[in-house]
Scaffold this motif. Structure first.
Motif, mmCIF file in Angstrom:
data_model
loop_
_atom_site.group_PDB
_atom_site.id
_atom_site.type_symbol
_atom_site.label_atom_id
_atom_site.label_comp_id
_atom_site.label_asym_id
_atom_site.label_seq_id
_atom_site.Cartn_x
_atom_site.Cartn_y
_atom_site.Cartn_z
ATOM 1 N N GLY A 123 0.919 -1.295 -0.083
ATOM 2 C CA GLY A 123 0.042 0.120 0.178
ATOM 3 C C GLY A 123 0.810 1.104 0.008
ATOM 4 O O GLY A 123 1.431 1.481 -1.064
ATOM 5 N N ALA A 124 0.776 1.719 1.195
ATOM 6 C CA ALA A 124 1.526 3.189 1.168
ATOM 7 C C ALA A 124 3.227 2.878 0.956
ATOM 8 O O ALA A 124 3.875 2.175 1.591
ATOM 9 C CB ALA A 124 1.520 3.808 2.538
ATOM 10 N N LEU A 125 3.586 3.864 0.206
ATOM 11 C CA LEU A 125 5.030 3.708 -0.186
ATOM 12 C C LEU A 125 5.883 4.102 0.952
ATOM 13 O O LEU A 125 7.236 3.518 0.955
ATOM 14 C CB LEU A 125 5.402 4.501 -1.349
ATOM 15 C CG LEU A 125 6.565 4.420 -2.022
ATOM 16 C CD1 LEU A 125 6.797 2.985 -2.968
ATOM 17 C CD2 LEU A 125 6.710 5.467 -3.442
ATOM 18 N N PHE A 172 9.460 12.531 -3.216
ATOM 19 C CA PHE A 172 9.923 11.359 -2.457
ATOM 20 C C PHE A 172 9.556 10.097 -3.067
ATOM 21 O O PHE A 172 10.333 9.226 -3.096
ATOM 22 C CB PHE A 172 8.253 11.630 -1.397
ATOM 23 C CG PHE A 172 8.364 10.053 -0.358
ATOM 24 C CD1 PHE A 172 9.137 9.896 0.826
ATOM 25 C CD2 PHE A 172 7.426 9.327 -0.770
ATOM 26 C CE1 PHE A 172 9.138 8.830 1.301
ATOM 27 C CE2 PHE A 172 7.038 8.163 0.084
ATOM 28 C CZ PHE A 172 8.174 8.037 0.993
ATOM 29 N N VAL A 173 8.575 10.040 -3.949
ATOM 30 C CA VAL A 173 8.458 8.868 -4.734
ATOM 31 C C VAL A 173 9.730 8.533 -5.737
ATOM 32 O O VAL A 173 10.094 7.464 -5.932
ATOM 33 C CB VAL A 173 7.109 8.939 -5.738
ATOM 34 C CG1 VAL A 173 6.911 8.055 -6.634
ATOM 35 C CG2 VAL A 173 5.923 9.320 -4.837
ATOM 36 N N LYS A 174 10.173 9.580 -6.293
ATOM 37 C CA LYS A 174 11.355 9.480 -7.154
ATOM 38 C C LYS A 174 12.541 8.836 -6.485
ATOM 39 O O LYS A 174 13.130 8.010 -6.758
ATOM 40 C CB LYS A 174 11.696 10.839 -7.853
ATOM 41 C CG LYS A 174 12.970 10.664 -8.942
ATOM 42 C CD LYS A 174 13.156 12.069 -9.398
ATOM 43 C CE LYS A 174 14.055 11.935 -10.515
ATOM 44 N NZ LYS A 174 14.458 13.084 -11.216
ATOM 45 N N LYS A 193 3.932 3.811 -15.838
ATOM 46 C CA LYS A 193 3.907 4.888 -14.703
ATOM 47 C C LYS A 193 5.211 4.926 -14.159
ATOM 48 O O LYS A 193 5.828 5.887 -13.684
ATOM 49 C CB LYS A 193 2.947 4.612 -13.785
ATOM 50 C CG LYS A 193 1.296 4.546 -14.270
ATOM 51 C CD LYS A 193 1.000 6.086 -14.400
ATOM 52 C CE LYS A 193 -0.516 5.930 -14.900
ATOM 53 N NZ LYS A 193 -1.156 7.616 -14.724
ATOM 54 N N LEU A 194 5.951 3.663 -13.765
ATOM 55 C CA LEU A 194 7.151 3.792 -13.138
ATOM 56 C C LEU A 194 8.304 4.360 -13.814
ATOM 57 O O LEU A 194 9.230 5.012 -13.259
ATOM 58 C CB LEU A 194 7.422 2.508 -12.635
ATOM 59 C CG LEU A 194 6.800 1.895 -11.456
ATOM 60 C CD1 LEU A 194 7.144 0.298 -11.434
ATOM 61 C CD2 LEU A 194 7.236 2.444 -10.314
ATOM 62 N N SER A 195 8.293 4.340 -15.241
ATOM 63 C CA SER A 195 9.227 4.808 -16.094
ATOM 64 C C SER A 195 9.717 6.008 -15.605
ATOM 65 O O SER A 195 11.138 6.393 -15.942
ATOM 66 C CB SER A 195 9.148 4.570 -17.365
ATOM 67 O OG SER A 195 8.042 5.467 -17.732
ATOM 68 N N LYS A 196 8.983 7.017 -15.318
ATOM 69 C CA LYS A 196 9.499 8.522 -14.999
ATOM 70 C C LYS A 196 10.104 8.644 -13.733
ATOM 71 O O LYS A 196 10.696 9.705 -13.323
ATOM 72 C CB LYS A 196 8.410 9.397 -15.383
ATOM 73 C CG LYS A 196 7.361 9.299 -14.381
ATOM 74 C CD LYS A 196 6.023 10.291 -14.785
ATOM 75 C CE LYS A 196 4.800 10.084 -14.045
ATOM 76 N NZ LYS A 196 3.813 11.008 -14.362
ATOM 77 N N TYR A 197 10.311 7.589 -12.882
ATOM 78 C CA TYR A 197 10.801 7.612 -11.562
ATOM 79 C C TYR A 197 11.793 7.106 -11.214
ATOM 80 O O TYR A 197 12.705 7.268 -10.444
ATOM 81 C CB TYR A 197 9.621 7.238 -10.430
ATOM 82 C CG TYR A 197 8.645 8.046 -10.441
ATOM 83 C CD1 TYR A 197 8.464 9.224 -9.924
ATOM 84 C CD2 TYR A 197 7.143 7.771 -11.057
ATOM 85 C CE1 TYR A 197 7.512 10.355 -9.756
ATOM 86 C CE2 TYR A 197 6.127 8.469 -10.859
ATOM 87 C CZ TYR A 197 6.105 9.528 -10.327
ATOM 88 O OH TYR A 197 5.088 10.494 -10.280
ATOM 89 N N ILE A 198 12.326 5.786 -12.108
ATOM 90 C CA ILE A 198 13.139 5.014 -11.883
ATOM 91 C C ILE A 198 14.578 5.162 -12.538
ATOM 92 O O ILE A 198 14.639 6.028 -13.524
ATOM 93 C CB ILE A 198 12.905 3.671 -12.278
ATOM 94 C CG1 ILE A 198 12.716 3.280 -13.752
ATOM 95 C CG2 ILE A 198 11.770 2.930 -11.470
ATOM 96 C CD1 ILE A 198 12.585 2.010 -14.261
ATOM 97 N N SER A 199 15.658 4.884 -12.254
ATOM 98 C CA SER A 199 16.914 5.161 -12.746
ATOM 99 C C SER A 199 17.131 4.071 -13.903
ATOM 100 O O SER A 199 16.321 3.049 -13.989
ATOM 101 C CB SER A 199 18.081 5.004 -11.858
ATOM 102 O OG SER A 199 18.158 3.354 -11.354
#
Length: 412
Positions: A123-125, A172-174, A193-199
């Protein structure tokens, strides 16, 4: 490091699982921890005292700041849990912060001794902060298994969006999503959706949920003394499950049609009391309360259709609720009052019928079709179930794939 195909001859074998919930709470992380322990790994779980979904500490436990126990040979470290969050939004927020803070403090002291870190993001990150701290401090391999996706879920649950919140939430999410070596996703739609946050170094892999272990050879429970079409929802009862529309559509059916059916709501959650008050006048809607997972096969067996529903929000269009796999294992037609990936799964594999979650009239039409449907047509919705359970939603395959991702992440 040496591994004999998940055998007992293993070095570098200490795994720390970080999760807000663990046995006796009913989540798939239980199966993962016990399976990895049986394969010869030394598994420790860092978690809270069990409170979900009732909002109070389970019988047999006493809420403490810190407590250690062993469950089926798995070492479990439990931390003090916020209670009363079922009916309090403030306490729900405090619950998320509680594990983030206490879990992080404990992780600093114990993280060095483990070879691998596995985060079950149910749930919560914020619950993954302790795992990230171990990764950053001690350079340990880290894998997430994501059941949810931030920041989309934050807004879907009713938090008002603002520029300030969006900025800090994005940062925070990033920070969190850039930390793991590998992120396992339960829905293919999560990847975009994840692609813009991960390395660039982070690997994403599709590892879906599996069906709960259910014995469908059991005798069905008696849901009604009459011979009715039984339509059943089972699971958490919160705002996002869209049960207001699910029940409201049933109530719009003509009386002679409702007389042929019964809508069963099984489970507990923050919206249960509200639903009972809204629909207490309709005797064709039965609230059964929370049932033991081991007893659920009796309810599935007695049902003609099983319902999955989520409110109409972008995040839920790329979410495949874990209950769908269990419904598939129950070999009953599925009514999906849901959009996106879950609806496509149901439609493409002819598992049942779908309607938009906000279209009351269309949901009612779906009920009408189900109530008038002949047994042969109902049976046709279960032809692909065995194939899906064996080839896609396979428990051992997912558990082994998660382990392989964790072990191989040591080389990343």
């Amino acid at each position: 490091m040496s591994i004999e195909r998940f055998g007992k001859n293993i070095s570098n074998n200490k795994i720390l699982i970080i999760t807000e919930c663990f046995y006796p709470e009913e989540f798939k992380i239980n199966d993962i921890a016990f399976s990895w322990q049986d394969k010869g790994y030394d598994v420790t779980v860092l978690t809270l005292f069990p409170t979900y979904p009732i909002g109070k500490v389970f019988n047999g436990y006493k809420n403490r700041l810190f407590y250690k126990e062993t469950v089926k040979e798995v070492s479990v470290i439990r931390l003090w849990a916020i209670t009363g969050y079922k009916d309090s939004f403030l306490k729900k927020i405090l619950k998320y912060c509680n594990f983030m803070i206490l879990g992080s403090m404990v992780s600093i002291f114990i993280g060095r001794r483990y070879d691998y870190i596995f985060g079950f993001n149910m749930g919560a990150l914020t619950s993954m902060v302790p795992a990230v701290i171990v990764r950053k401090l001690y350079k340990k391999p880290l894998v997430f298994w994501s059941q949810d996706l931030w920041p989309d879920s934050v807004y879907a649950y009713g938090i008002k969006k603002s520029k300030t919140l969006s900025y800090f939430l994005h940062m925070f999410v990033k920070y969190i999503y850039r930390s793991p070596n590998f992120i396992a996703i339960t829905s293919k739609g999560f990847e975009s959706k994840l692609s813009k946050y991960i390395s660039n170094k982070t690997i994403i892999g599709y590892m879906p949920n599996w069906a709960d272990d259910i014995n469908m050879s059991v005798e069905p429970i008696t849901l009604s003394s009459e011979d009715l079409i039984q339509i059943t929802f089972a699971g958490n009862i919160g705002k996002v499950q869209n049960l207001e529309n699910v029940i409201k559509a049933f109530c719009t059916l003509p009386g002679e049609i409702q007389a042929k059916a019964q809508l069963n709501i099984i489970g507990d959650g923050s919206n249960l009391n509200n639903l009972k008050l809204l629909f207490q006048g309709n005797k064709k809607i039965i609230f059964h309360g929370k049932k033991n997972r081991l007893d659920m096969a009796k309810y599935y067996q007695a049902s003609d259709f099983l319902v999955v529903s989520l409110i109409d929000r972008p995040i839920f269009s790329i979410t495949v609720p874990a209950k769908i796999q269990t419904y598939i294992a129950a070999k009953k037609p599925i009514l999906g009052f849901i959009n996106g990936d879950a609806a496509e799964l149901i439609h493409d594999n002819n598992l049942g019928l779908c309607s938009g979650p906000s279209d009351i009239a269309n949901i009612a039409e779906t009920y009408l079709r189900c109530i008038e449907m002949n047994p042969a047509e109902r049976e046709s919705f279960t032809f692909k179930n065995d194939f899906l359970l064996q080839e896609i939603f396979n428990k051992e395959r997912t558990i082994n794939s998660l382990l392989e991702a964790l072990i191989s992440s040591n080389n990343n």
